[in-house]
Design a protein around this motif. Sequence first.
Motif, PDB file in Angstrom:
ATOM      1  N   LEU A 385      36.647  28.969  37.817  1.00 45.26           N
ATOM      2  CA  LEU A 385      36.979  30.191  38.329  1.00 45.26           C
ATOM      3  C   LEU A 385      37.086  30.895  39.435  1.00 45.26           C
ATOM      4  N   ARG A 389      33.421  34.633  41.882  1.00 47.28           N
ATOM      5  CA  ARG A 389      33.147  35.208  40.081  1.00 47.28           C
ATOM      6  C   ARG A 389      32.748  34.762  38.995  1.00 47.28           C
ATOM      7  N   VAL A 390      31.489  33.858  39.308  1.00 48.47           N
ATOM      8  CA  VAL A 390      30.669  33.477  38.869  1.00 48.47           C
ATOM      9  C   VAL A 390      29.223  33.663  39.509  1.00 48.47           C
ATOM     10  N   GLY A 391      28.369  34.680  38.643  1.00 50.77           N
ATOM     11  CA  GLY A 391      26.823  34.587  39.316  1.00 50.77           C
ATOM     12  C   GLY A 391      25.931  35.885  38.565  1.00 50.77           C
ATOM     13  N   PRO A 393      25.527  39.406  38.882  1.00 51.13           N
ATOM     14  CA  PRO A 393      25.482  41.329  39.360  1.00 51.13           C
ATOM     15  C   PRO A 393      24.562  41.438  39.666  1.00 51.13           C
ATOM     16  N   ARG A 434      39.175  48.124  39.341  1.00 56.74           N
ATOM     17  CA  ARG A 434      39.278  47.483  40.499  1.00 56.74           C
ATOM     18  C   ARG A 434      40.405  46.826  40.072  1.00 56.74           C
TER      19      ARG A 434
ATOM     20  N   ASP B 114      36.673  43.342  34.555  1.00 63.07           N
ATOM     21  CA  ASP B 114      36.692  42.659  35.446  1.00 63.07           C
ATOM     22  C   ASP B 114      35.669  44.558  36.011  1.00 63.07           C
ATOM     23  N   TRP B 133      27.500  36.747  35.110  1.00 62.88           N
ATOM     24  CA  TRP B 133      28.684  37.615  35.034  1.00 62.88           C
ATOM     25  C   TRP B 133      29.725  37.004  35.244  1.00 62.88           C
ATOM     26  N   LEU B 134      30.895  36.604  34.331  1.00 64.25           N
ATOM     27  CA  LEU B 134      31.870  35.937  34.646  1.00 64.25           C
ATOM     28  C   LEU B 134      33.009  36.971  35.110  1.00 64.25           C
ATOM     29  N   ARG B 135      33.648  36.706  35.624  1.00 60.55           N
ATOM     30  CA  ARG B 135      35.452  37.137  35.668  1.00 60.55           C
ATOM     31  C   ARG B 135      36.159  36.400  36.265  1.00 60.55           C
ATOM     32  N   PRO B 136      37.427  36.314  34.899  1.00 59.71           N
ATOM     33  CA  PRO B 136      37.778  34.779  35.349  1.00 59.71           C
ATOM     34  C   PRO B 136      39.350  36.241  34.981  1.00 59.71           C
TER      35      PRO B 136
END
Lengths: 528, 294
Positions: A385, A389-391, A393, A434, B114, B133-136
Motif C-alpha cells: 500500500l 497508508r499503513v499505521g 491513526p 477525503r 478512507d 489502519w490500512l487505506r488501500p
Amino acid sequence: MTAAADADPGPAPAAARIACLHLPLFPLAARLRAEPELAREALAVVDGNGNAARVVAANRLARGAGVKPGQTLPQARALCPKLVARPGDAACERAAQEALLEVAERFSPRVEDAGDGVAYLDVEGIDRHFGKDGTPPELDLGRSLAAAAEAAGLPARVGIASSKLASRIAAGLPDSPVIVPAGEEAAFLAPLPLSRLTPEIDLAATLERWGVRSIGDFARLPAKRVASRLGKSGRDLHATSRGLDPRPLVPREPPPAFHEGMSLEWPLVSLEPFLFVGRAALERLCQRLESCGLACTRLELNLRLEPDGHQTRSLDLPAPTRDVKTLLTLVRLDLEATPPGAPVAAFAFLAHPDRPREAQLSLYGPAALSPDKLATALARLFALLGPDRVGSPQPVDGHRPERFALVPYAPPPPPETRREPRTGRGLLAVRVLRPPVALEVITEDAGETGEPAPPVEIRALVSEEEKKRLRIDGRVKVASGPWGLEEGWWTDDPAGRDYWDVELAGGGLYRLYRDRATGEWFADGVYD
Amino acid sequence: MAGALPLALDTGPDDAAATAPAVGRLRAVLPADFRGRVQSARELARARREEAAEHPPLPTAVPALDRLLAGGLPRAHLVELVGARSSGRFSTVLAALAATTGVGEAAALVDLGDGLDPAAALAAGVDLARLLWLRPADLQGALASAEIALGAGFPLVALDLGPPPVRGGRGIEAAWLRLARSARAHGAALLVASPYRVSGTAATAVLRADRARAVWQGGGATPWLLGGAATRLTIEKHRGTLPGQSAGLELKTAECPPGTRIQTPAAPAAAAPRPRPAVWEELPEPRRAAGGRR
C-alpha cells in the motif's frame, strides 16, 4: 653457532586456547557460497582478463583434470574443456569472511579477523560446554565449529592450540579438527618445514644458507643470537617457531551492518534475473541475521552499473524483519518504481540490524500479536500500500475533521488480565469524505439579517461518473446549523467554516460547510 | 467440517429416529471415499456447537448485533454487514473496533472508503494505539491487506468497502472464499461492511442495515439538532439461524443530550414460516452402473 649451550627457554607458552577457522581455497569457497549450484561443475577462480587470466584456485573436479593454480585460462581450458571460470569477487569474499566471523562469534565473544578465510577465536574455558558424550571436549568443540561453518555454506577446517600460529597450521592439515594439546605446540611445529612460518624472502634465504630446514631446527637456535643477527623480524619469527604468539589475539568490533552481494557474470538488464540472484543473497543475509538473533530494520541496495556509475537505494522497514519474501517484494517495488537506468554489473545488500520485537506472553490476558508475524505483515503492507497508508491513526490538534496523523503501528502490550467488554456508546459516526466534495447550494433568502441562510437544495460539482457514485444531490429535508468553526486565523492556512447537518429528501445524512472566506460549499462527511 | 456434504434432513427431535437410519442407509449405498463426508444436519449442528464452544464469539458491544449473532462476531468466520449510505454501517464497525480494542486486543481496519476520522473513532471508544489502519486504493488491495492482517494474527479484521460503488468492483467469489478460509485458519473474526452483497457464499452470516431514520431535536423557535439515527439490523443469512430476525439499533450523536430516547423502527411483519422439508423416508434404489452415459 652452538645451539645447546646458549639455548634460551624463553617465556612459558601462554595458557590461552585459540581455535582457528580456516577456509582452504578461500576465493573458491566464497564463490561457491554465493553460487552453490557450481559445486557440481569443474570450477576455477581466475585473476585477470581474457587469455591472460590465471587460475587462482580450482575445485576438486578441475584439479582432477589437471588444472592447477598459476595456469593461464587457455591452458586450463585445454586440460578441462568444460571448465567454468569465474573472476575473483571482492563482494563475495567479503561476505564469506563476515559469515565466517559470525560463525566464530556464535562460540566466543573474542574473535579476530585475520582475513582471507581465516578467523581466530579465544576458546579458553568454553570447552566445558562440550564433550558431554565422552568425546574429548576440545575435539567436540572443533567438530561443532566445523559443523556450524558447514551449515553456513563454508567448508572450514578447524585447529585448536595455545597459539595462533599453531592453531592456524593445525587448521591447514587434513583430518579436521586437529587439536594440539596445551604446551605441545613446539613439538607439534618442530617437524614441519620452515616455509610454514612464511618468513620474509630475505630471511628465508639466510636461514636456507644456515642449513635451517624445519621449524624445530629454527626453534632450537638461541633466541638472543637470532635476534642479534636477524633483527626484530627474526626474533618474532623465532618466538613463533616455539609456539609463542608475538601478537596477542585482537578481538574485532562487530560491524554495524551486514553485507552480502556479488559481481555478476554478465550485466543484467531485466528485473526478474536480478531478483533471482538477489533472492539468494537475501536468503544468506537473513540466515546470518537470524544466527545473530537480529533482524533487518533498514535495507540498502548498492548497484554498480555498466559502463560506470553506482546507485544506492535505502528501504526503511516499519519493524525489524528477516522475512526474505517481504524484503524481496520491497526491492522489487522499489526497482519497478525507479529502474536503475543502466545494466547492473554488481550488487550488494547492506542490512542495518536491530533487535527484533519481543513480547511477553500473558497467562490470563488477551494474546499478544506475534512480533515476528507483525513485523513481516507490516513490511508486506508497506510494500503493498505504501508507507503513508499503513499505521496507527492519531488525531491532530485542531478541529478540521479531514486532518489526521499516521504513526508507526506499535501496539502496547495487552493487559495482564482480560477486561470485560464495556457497553458501547452507540455513537453515530461520520464517514469523512477525503477530499471534501465541492457543492452547488441553493439557500433560503437570508434577507437583511446577514445570518448564514440554511441550504434548501444541493448538487455535487463533480463529473457525471463521480456524481453517480456520490449521489449528494437533491432537496434538503431538514438542515441544522450553522455551527461555526474557526481556527488558525493567525497562520497562512486559516479555516473559517459554517457547518450544517442536512437530511436529503432522497435519503442520506450529510455534513456540509460553507467556507467563510470564499463562500464555497463543500460536503465533508456522511453520517453512517 | 471441511468437505462435509450437508443433507436436507429434518433434525427435529421427533425425527431423530427416522433421520439416523436414513443417513445410515445413504452412507451404505455410497462409495467408501464419500461415506465419511456425508453428515446429517444434526451432526452438522453438533459440530457447530462444539466449534462455538472452542472459539467464543467476539462481543461487539452493539446490543442488536450481539443479540442477532448469539454473543458477537463469530471467530474464524466472515460476517457481512450490508447497508446503504447513512444506515449505521460505519458506526457499527467502529463500535466493534472499540469493543475489541477496549478489552486490550488488537484490531485492524481496512478502510477502502478512507473515511475514518481518528477523533471520531477516539470518541467512539476505539483505542487508537491498538488499531492498525490500512487505506488501500482499490478492492484488490483491500482483499490482500485483509488477508495479510489475518495472517498476522489480528483477532478482529474489519473490512469497510466505503460508499457505493465499491472501488474495484465486487471481487470474484474465489477471493472472498480465500479470505474466509484465511479467517478460519487464523481463528479471527472478519467483519465485511459493504454497501451491497459482495462475499457470496463465503459469509457465515449476512446482516442488512436498513436506511437510518434521522432523529432531529428542536424545531420551531429553537434550532434543529441532529440527535441521532435509528435503524434496524436484519439477518439475511446465518448458518444455524433462520433468516428474518431483526433488532433495532440506536445511534446518537456526540451532541445529543443525555437521556434522549431514540425510537427504533418497528420490526417488519413476520414472514410466514417456511415449510419443513420432508424426511426421506425411503431412499431410492441405487442406479445400476450399466446404462451410464458414455
